[in-house]
Design a protein around this motif. Structure first.
Motif, PDB file in Angstrom:
ATOM      1  N   ILE A   9       0.838  -1.205   0.000  1.00 23.44           N
ATOM      2  CA  ILE A   9       0.000   0.000   0.000  1.00 23.44           C
ATOM      3  C   ILE A   9       0.868   1.249   0.000  1.00 23.44           C
ATOM      4  N   GLY A  10       1.951   1.207   0.793  1.00 19.28           N
ATOM      5  CA  GLY A  10       2.840   2.367   0.881  1.00 19.28           C
ATOM      6  C   GLY A  10       3.448   2.746  -0.455  1.00 19.28           C
ATOM      7  N   VAL A  11       3.932   1.755  -1.190  1.00 20.18           N
ATOM      8  CA  VAL A  11       4.599   2.056  -2.453  1.00 20.18           C
ATOM      9  C   VAL A  11       3.597   2.448  -3.534  1.00 20.18           C
ATOM     10  N   MET A  12       2.386   1.876  -3.486  1.00 19.04           N
ATOM     11  CA  MET A  12       1.393   2.185  -4.510  1.00 19.04           C
ATOM     12  C   MET A  12       0.687   3.521  -4.286  1.00 19.04           C
ATOM     13  N   THR A  13       0.676   3.999  -3.043  1.00 19.51           N
ATOM     14  CA  THR A  13      -0.003   5.265  -2.765  1.00 19.51           C
ATOM     15  C   THR A  13       0.937   6.458  -2.756  1.00 19.51           C
TER      16      THR A  13
END
Length: 450
Positions: free
Chosen positions: A311-315
């Motif tokens: 989630i961190g890398v995609m957001t």
């Protein structure tokens, strides 16, 4: 110049023509330059070309240097190399550069062309602005569109028309192999630990970068134009390929729920983590995209990505916060930070910042442990607060060798030998820790390797 040398030295023209056919686009030429630049100094020499796996003939090497080594210093930089492989485009662009005297003029020109404000300029936008003719547009895209996506972003545009940028970024990134290296360098440069880099910090940090090179970094990296560069902006500059790929992937998600659903589909063994194999087999991502996700998202470098990391890398198109790879264990009444495995152990004697790792001590240790060592940081200060060298009484209180010695001999060393199976021990000391390291080194049976 290229045409003149080709007339006077015809074999050079033939050799370059043959080479150009083997490397038909600018991206391949840039990759070739990186492969030839063995020492990563931003220049290639005849010796480096002769030792490469591409097996250049002596005639080809002499031809490249006859055309590219304009100042006859025996070395060719990236711009000169491109000029040899793409002589016509290089000549046109050199003529264009004379129109722009500083970075601000180049940025204003880009903004004037980018009519839709998407941060990218296409050939159509260039034709509509009536600033460049068709020959100049073709030359700009030949040299500037490094990722061959049919558009030029600000970094590519500045890199072509203000080449000091390319030279600066080459110097900045020559030792940056992944996002972890970029994050590590950022923390080294961020002297006041405020999470932001200013031009003044870079000038004072002891680097060899000139004012123009620092200006170039900020022109490309300071996306929000606040005069400072944060970690995300820094990574975008140091690892542009990965962040570009992630931005393209994340555009396909409508929100966090979509991201979670995608993660669950890839996590085929339902262990809460996805491996490279799972991602490659159960997603529509190609090898480049999978590598980019892991380069940016695998913050703890365990070879897998959990939901938080995904989630961190995609957001954010950037890595999530750094997480420690080790654990705190208690031996007797002493806390020890333990990371890594192996029969070779390194005792890291911390500095005045103490055991907690507030000054990146634990990040350094995690990085070293990845090379195959067991690393331990004993809490030599115990329940004492951190202090200053100016406070002589405090220094005396934490430098009581008899207490440190008893803890080492009676607790730590027997635990290493009997419980962890350690066969050889080395010591490292930083700052105050150099005192403890020297004391520990007096035990012959301890420091087999230092």
């Amino acid at each position: 110049m290229g045409e003149f040398i080709a007339i006077m030295f015809p074999s050079a023209g033939e050799a370059i023509s043959k080479l150009s056919k083997s490397f038909p686009n600018i991206d391949q030429v840039k990759n070739l330059f990186k492969q030839l630049d063995f020492d990563n100094d931003g220049f290639i020499t005849k010796a480096e070309m002769g030792e490469s796996s591409h097996r250049f003939s002596p005639q080809e090497i002499d031809s490249i240097f006859a055309l590219g080594d304009i100042n006859d210093d025996g070395a060719i930089d990236l711009e000169e190399f491109i000029g040899v492989m793409y002589p016509s485009a290089s000549t046109v662009v050199n003529r264009l550069r004379a129109k722009y005297h500083n970075m601000n003029e180049v940025k204003r020109a880009f903004a004037g062309i980018d009519k839709n404000g998407d941060g990218l300029i296409s050939k159509e936008e260039m034709y509509q602005c009536d600033t460049f003719n068709s020959q100049e547009i073709e030359a700009l895209f030949t040299l500037g569109d490094s990722n061959n996506d049919g558009e030029i972003d600000l970094e590519e545009f500045i890199g072509v028309l203000y080449p000091v940028v390319a030279q600066a970024l080459l110097k900045f990134t020559k030792d940056i192999h992944n996002v972890e290296d970029a994050r590590f360098l950022f923390k080294q440069l961020d002297k006041d630990s405020d999470g932001l880099l200013s031009q003044e910090e870079l000038r004072k940090c002891g680097t060899t970068f000139s004012s123009k090179e620092i200006e170039a970094l900020f022109a490309v990296g300071d996306i929000n134009s606040d005069g400072e560069i944060d970690l995300n902006e820094f990574i975008n500059v140091m690892c542009p390929g990965a962040t570009t790929v992630i931005s393209r992937i994340s555009a396909g998600f409508n929100g966090v729920q979509d991201i979670k659903k995608c993660f669950e589909e890839m996590d085929t063994n339902c262990d809460g983590k996805i491996s490279r194999c799972e991602m490659a087999q159960y997603s529509h991502l190609n090898e480049q995209e999978v590598n980019a996700v892991f380069e940016l998202g695998d913050a703890d470098r365990d070879g897998e990505i959990d939901l938080q990391e995904f989630i961190g890398v995609m957001t954010t198109s950037s890595p999530v916060a750094y997480k420690e790879a080790g654990e705190v264990v208690t031996v007797g009444d002493m806390e020890i930070y333990k990371v890594g495995e192996g029969v070779k152990c390194i005792i890291w004697c911390h500095d005045l910042a103490g055991f907690s790792g507030a000054d990146r001590t634990r990040q350094l240790v995690d990085k070293l442990a990845a090379l195959g060592y067991l690393i331990l940081i004993p809490n030599f200060f115990g329940d004492k607060d951190c202090g200053s060298l100016a406070d002589t009484q405090w220094v005396k209180s934490v430098s009581d060798w008899s207490t440190i010695r008893d803890t080492w001999v009676e607790r730590i060393y027997p635990w290493l030998r009997d419980h962890l199976g350690v066969r050889c021990v080395g010591v490292v000391g930083t700052g105050w820790g150099a005192y403890a390291a020297c004391r520990l080194a007096s035990y012959i049976y301890i420091c087999i390797y230092i």
